[in-house]
Scaffold this motif. Structure first.
Motif, PDB file in Angstrom:
ATOM      1  N   ALA A   1       0.816  -1.220   0.000  1.00  0.00           N
ATOM      2  CA  ALA A   1       0.000   0.000   0.000  1.00  0.00           C
ATOM      3  C   ALA A   1       0.846   1.265   0.000  1.00  0.00           C
ATOM      4  O   ALA A   1       0.303   2.363  -0.188  1.00  0.00           O
ATOM      5  CB  ALA A   1      -0.936  -0.002   1.211  1.00  0.00           C
ATOM      6  N   LYS A   2       2.156   1.157   0.223  1.00  0.00           N
ATOM      7  CA  LYS A   2       3.066   2.297   0.233  1.00  0.00           C
ATOM      8  C   LYS A   2       2.708   3.330   1.313  1.00  0.00           C
ATOM      9  O   LYS A   2       2.839   4.539   1.107  1.00  0.00           O
ATOM     10  CB  LYS A   2       3.091   2.986  -1.141  1.00  0.00           C
ATOM     11  N   ILE A   3       2.253   2.833   2.451  1.00  0.00           N
ATOM     12  CA  ILE A   3       2.061   3.717   3.605  1.00  0.00           C
ATOM     13  C   ILE A   3       3.439   4.013   4.190  1.00  0.00           C
ATOM     14  O   ILE A   3       4.229   3.086   4.418  1.00  0.00           O
ATOM     15  CB  ILE A   3       1.153   3.054   4.660  1.00  0.00           C
ATOM     16  N   PRO A   4       3.782   5.278   4.442  1.00  0.00           N
ATOM     17  CA  PRO A   4       5.112   5.592   4.995  1.00  0.00           C
ATOM     18  C   PRO A   4       5.391   4.814   6.278  1.00  0.00           C
ATOM     19  O   PRO A   4       4.577   4.816   7.201  1.00  0.00           O
ATOM     20  CB  PRO A   4       5.036   7.097   5.244  1.00  0.00           C
ATOM     21  N   ALA A   5       6.540   4.159   6.313  1.00  0.00           N
ATOM     22  CA  ALA A   5       6.895   3.325   7.461  1.00  0.00           C
ATOM     23  C   ALA A   5       6.929   4.105   8.778  1.00  0.00           C
ATOM     24  O   ALA A   5       6.457   3.594   9.800  1.00  0.00           O
ATOM     25  CB  ALA A   5       8.231   2.631   7.211  1.00  0.00           C
ATOM     26  N   PRO A   6       7.475   5.336   8.831  1.00  0.00           N
ATOM     27  CA  PRO A   6       7.473   6.072  10.117  1.00  0.00           C
ATOM     28  C   PRO A   6       6.070   6.293  10.666  1.00  0.00           C
ATOM     29  O   PRO A   6       5.845   6.175  11.873  1.00  0.00           O
ATOM     30  CB  PRO A   6       8.145   7.394   9.763  1.00  0.00           C
ATOM     31  N   ILE A   7       5.115   6.607   9.787  1.00  0.00           N
ATOM     32  CA  ILE A   7       3.737   6.824  10.245  1.00  0.00           C
ATOM     33  C   ILE A   7       3.142   5.518  10.755  1.00  0.00           C
ATOM     34  O   ILE A   7       2.505   5.477  11.816  1.00  0.00           O
ATOM     35  CB  ILE A   7       2.875   7.394   9.096  1.00  0.00           C
ATOM     36  N   TYR A   8       3.361   4.432  10.013  1.00  0.00           N
ATOM     37  CA  TYR A   8       2.783   3.147  10.404  1.00  0.00           C
ATOM     38  C   TYR A   8       3.327   2.673  11.741  1.00  0.00           C
ATOM     39  O   TYR A   8       2.565   2.268  12.623  1.00  0.00           O
ATOM     40  CB  TYR A   8       3.053   2.110   9.313  1.00  0.00           C
ATOM     41  N   PHE A   9       4.631   2.732  11.913  1.00  0.00           N
ATOM     42  CA  PHE A   9       5.218   2.237  13.152  1.00  0.00           C
ATOM     43  C   PHE A   9       4.958   3.190  14.323  1.00  0.00           C
ATOM     44  O   PHE A   9       4.927   2.762  15.480  1.00  0.00           O
ATOM     45  CB  PHE A   9       6.705   1.991  12.963  1.00  0.00           C
ATOM     46  N   ARG A  10       4.742   4.474  14.021  1.00  0.00           N
ATOM     47  CA  ARG A  10       4.338   5.383  15.083  1.00  0.00           C
ATOM     48  C   ARG A  10       2.935   5.030  15.575  1.00  0.00           C
ATOM     49  O   ARG A  10       2.652   5.058  16.779  1.00  0.00           O
ATOM     50  CB  ARG A  10       4.356   6.820  14.570  1.00  0.00           C
ATOM     51  N   LEU A  11       2.065   4.678  14.646  1.00  0.00           N
ATOM     52  CA  LEU A  11       0.722   4.235  15.042  1.00  0.00           C
ATOM     53  C   LEU A  11       0.791   2.918  15.813  1.00  0.00           C
ATOM     54  O   LEU A  11       0.056   2.705  16.777  1.00  0.00           O
ATOM     55  CB  LEU A  11      -0.159   4.074  13.799  1.00  0.00           C
ATOM     56  N   LEU A  12       1.684   2.028  15.357  1.00  0.00           N
ATOM     57  CA  LEU A  12       1.803   0.731  16.019  1.00  0.00           C
ATOM     58  C   LEU A  12       2.397   0.859  17.416  1.00  0.00           C
ATOM     59  O   LEU A  12       2.205  -0.032  18.258  1.00  0.00           O
ATOM     60  CB  LEU A  12       2.667  -0.191  15.164  1.00  0.00           C
ATOM     61  N   SER A  13       3.091   1.956  17.679  1.00  0.00           N
ATOM     62  CA  SER A  13       3.661   2.154  19.013  1.00  0.00           C
ATOM     63  C   SER A  13       2.603   2.489  20.061  1.00  0.00           C
ATOM     64  O   SER A  13       2.875   2.389  21.261  1.00  0.00           O
ATOM     65  CB  SER A  13       4.713   3.273  18.973  1.00  0.00           C
ATOM     66  N   ILE A  14       1.396   2.886  19.620  1.00  0.00           N
ATOM     67  CA  ILE A  14       0.337   3.222  20.578  1.00  0.00           C
ATOM     68  C   ILE A  14      -0.074   2.003  21.402  1.00  0.00           C
ATOM     69  O   ILE A  14      -0.067   2.057  22.638  1.00  0.00           O
ATOM     70  CB  ILE A  14      -0.867   3.845  19.849  1.00  0.00           C
ATOM     71  N   PRO A  15      -0.453   0.860  20.785  1.00  0.00           N
ATOM     72  CA  PRO A  15      -0.784  -0.300  21.623  1.00  0.00           C
ATOM     73  C   PRO A  15       0.412  -0.828  22.405  1.00  0.00           C
ATOM     74  O   PRO A  15       0.239  -1.361  23.503  1.00  0.00           O
ATOM     75  CB  PRO A  15      -1.287  -1.342  20.610  1.00  0.00           C
ATOM     76  N   ILE A  16       1.622  -0.670  21.844  1.00  0.00           N
ATOM     77  CA  ILE A  16       2.812  -1.104  22.572  1.00  0.00           C
ATOM     78  C   ILE A  16       2.981  -0.269  23.842  1.00  0.00           C
ATOM     79  O   ILE A  16       3.364  -0.782  24.900  1.00  0.00           O
ATOM     80  CB  ILE A  16       4.057  -1.013  21.674  1.00  0.00           C
ATOM     81  N   GLY A  17       2.679   1.031  23.746  1.00  0.00           N
ATOM     82  CA  GLY A  17       2.750   1.898  24.923  1.00  0.00           C
ATOM     83  C   GLY A  17       1.766   1.476  26.001  1.00  0.00           C
ATOM     84  O   GLY A  17       2.106   1.436  27.195  1.00  0.00           O
ATOM     85  N   PHE A  18       0.533   1.146  25.600  1.00  0.00           N
ATOM     86  CA  PHE A  18      -0.450   0.662  26.573  1.00  0.00           C
ATOM     87  C   PHE A  18       0.002  -0.663  27.187  1.00  0.00           C
ATOM     88  O   PHE A  18      -0.206  -0.907  28.382  1.00  0.00           O
ATOM     89  CB  PHE A  18      -1.817   0.491  25.901  1.00  0.00           C
ATOM     90  N   TRP A  19       0.620  -1.510  26.366  1.00  0.00           N
ATOM     91  CA  TRP A  19       1.105  -2.796  26.884  1.00  0.00           C
ATOM     92  C   TRP A  19       2.219  -2.578  27.908  1.00  0.00           C
ATOM     93  O   TRP A  19       2.246  -3.254  28.947  1.00  0.00           O
ATOM     94  CB  TRP A  19       1.609  -3.647  25.724  1.00  0.00           C
ATOM     95  N   LEU A  20       3.096  -1.619  27.642  1.00  0.00           N
ATOM     96  CA  LEU A  20       4.189  -1.355  28.578  1.00  0.00           C
ATOM     97  C   LEU A  20       3.673  -0.831  29.917  1.00  0.00           C
ATOM     98  O   LEU A  20       4.231  -1.155  30.975  1.00  0.00           O
ATOM     99  CB  LEU A  20       5.164  -0.346  27.965  1.00  0.00           C
ATOM    100  N   THR A  21       2.605  -0.028  29.879  1.00  0.00           N
ATOM    101  CA  THR A  21       2.055   0.475  31.145  1.00  0.00           C
ATOM    102  C   THR A  21       1.431  -0.638  31.979  1.00  0.00           C
ATOM    103  O   THR A  21       1.380  -0.537  33.207  1.00  0.00           O
ATOM    104  CB  THR A  21       0.999   1.561  30.870  1.00  0.00           C
ATOM    105  N   SER A  22       0.934  -1.684  31.322  1.00  0.00           N
ATOM    106  CA  SER A  22       0.327  -2.793  32.064  1.00  0.00           C
ATOM    107  C   SER A  22       1.332  -3.884  32.415  1.00  0.00           C
ATOM    108  O   SER A  22       0.998  -4.835  33.124  1.00  0.00           O
ATOM    109  CB  SER A  22      -0.813  -3.407  31.252  1.00  0.00           C
ATOM    110  N   LEU A  23       2.568  -3.748  31.914  1.00  0.00           N
ATOM    111  CA  LEU A  23       3.576  -4.793  32.116  1.00  0.00           C
ATOM    112  C   LEU A  23       3.896  -5.063  33.585  1.00  0.00           C
ATOM    113  O   LEU A  23       3.949  -6.236  33.997  1.00  0.00           O
ATOM    114  CB  LEU A  23       4.841  -4.425  31.336  1.00  0.00           C
ATOM    115  N   PRO A  24       4.110  -4.033  34.430  1.00  0.00           N
ATOM    116  CA  PRO A  24       4.422  -4.345  35.836  1.00  0.00           C
ATOM    117  C   PRO A  24       3.338  -5.151  36.534  1.00  0.00           C
ATOM    118  O   PRO A  24       3.640  -6.053  37.327  1.00  0.00           O
ATOM    119  CB  PRO A  24       4.577  -2.948  36.469  1.00  0.00           C
TER     120      PRO A  24
END
Length: 267
Positions: free
Chosen positions: A56-79
């Protein structure tokens, strides 16, 4: 970011594919995500990332920045997932689950083997399911999703509500940006006290202006004889791709077979 996402949905390289094909593909992978385990879920996430970024040629920085949102929520629940505690008197009952730990007062805090495994499974499922949703958001315009729902017999009232909500997202963002810029130009966020006061004023003005905009839209619709049914023009002709269709079909079939083999051998 929301405006940029909407622009990408209209300009991506998979735009010419029928929206029902892309929706069916993403929904099939989403169902596989909930029925499989971490290795296959990670494979789904990687495969969909290839579709989104390379096809689809979606810019990689935008895609991975969006993908970092659920990763951020996961990190907050990690402890809460990996750290457990038990009284020193009951330490022997959880000894098999202890990876590393240390006493703290009358308690023993430790990293749990089960918690670490659970956190890993949660991360894989969250990333894979989010990749499925992002594939839809970044490659299928919202109006086309509504058109597919309309052809599937979804209630008209629900479709109209979704369309209005989608419209007012942009109204809300534009109004918030204008108010924020005006407050910044007047040093409204210089100190913590001014920051809180300015934020309260922004929220109040945002609500007032949004309600006023809604009233104006309602009056405009009534003046034009609105009958309760929005009509959106879909003049674009789609071009199904045999190559993409075959890759999607055989890829999903392979992942489903791999999931069945996993459950059969008990992995």
């Amino acid at each position: 970011m929301t405006l940029q996402i909407d622009t990408l949905a209209y300009t991506n390289r998979l735009r010419q594919l029928p929206p029902e094909h892309k929706l069916l593909f993403a929904i099939a992978l989403l169902l596989l995500t909930y029925c499989t385990r971490a290795p296959i879920q990670l494979a789904i996430a990687v495969w969909l990332s290839v579709w989104t970024v390379i096809y689809a040629k979606i810019p990689a920085p935008i895609y991975f920045r969006l993908l970092s949102i659920p990763i951020g929520f996961w990190l907050t629940s990690l402890p809460a997932l990996i750290i457990s505690g038990v009284g020193l008197a009951n330490l022997s009952s959880v000894q098999a689950d202890v990876w590393q730990g240390a006493p703290w007062g009358s308690y023993y805090l430790y990293f749990s083997h089960h918690g670490i495994h659970q956190a890993g499974e949660l991360a894989a499922r969250a990333i894979a399911s989010t990749a499925c949703i992002y594939f839809i958001i970044l490659t299928v315009p919202f109006t086309e999703i509504l058109d597919v729902l309309r052809r599937l017999g979804c209630p008209t009232l629900l479709i109209e509500l979704l369309l209005l909500m989608y419209r007012f997202i942009f109204v809300l963002l534009r109004t918030a940006s204008e108010l924020w810029t005006a407050q910044q130009s007047r040093c409204g966020y210089r100190t913590w006290r001014l920051w809180m006061k300015s934020l309260g004023l922004l929220v109040g003005q945002l609500l007032r202006r949004t309600l006023e905009n809604y009233r104006q839209v309602s009056l405009a619709l009534e003046s034009r004889g609105f009958t309760g049914d929005f009509r959106v023009c879909h003049s674009r002709r789609y071009q199904p791709s045999r190559r993409y269709s075959l890759e999607a079909f055989f890829g999903c079939a392979f992942l489903a077979a791999l999931a069945g083999w996993q459950y059969a051998v008990g992995l």
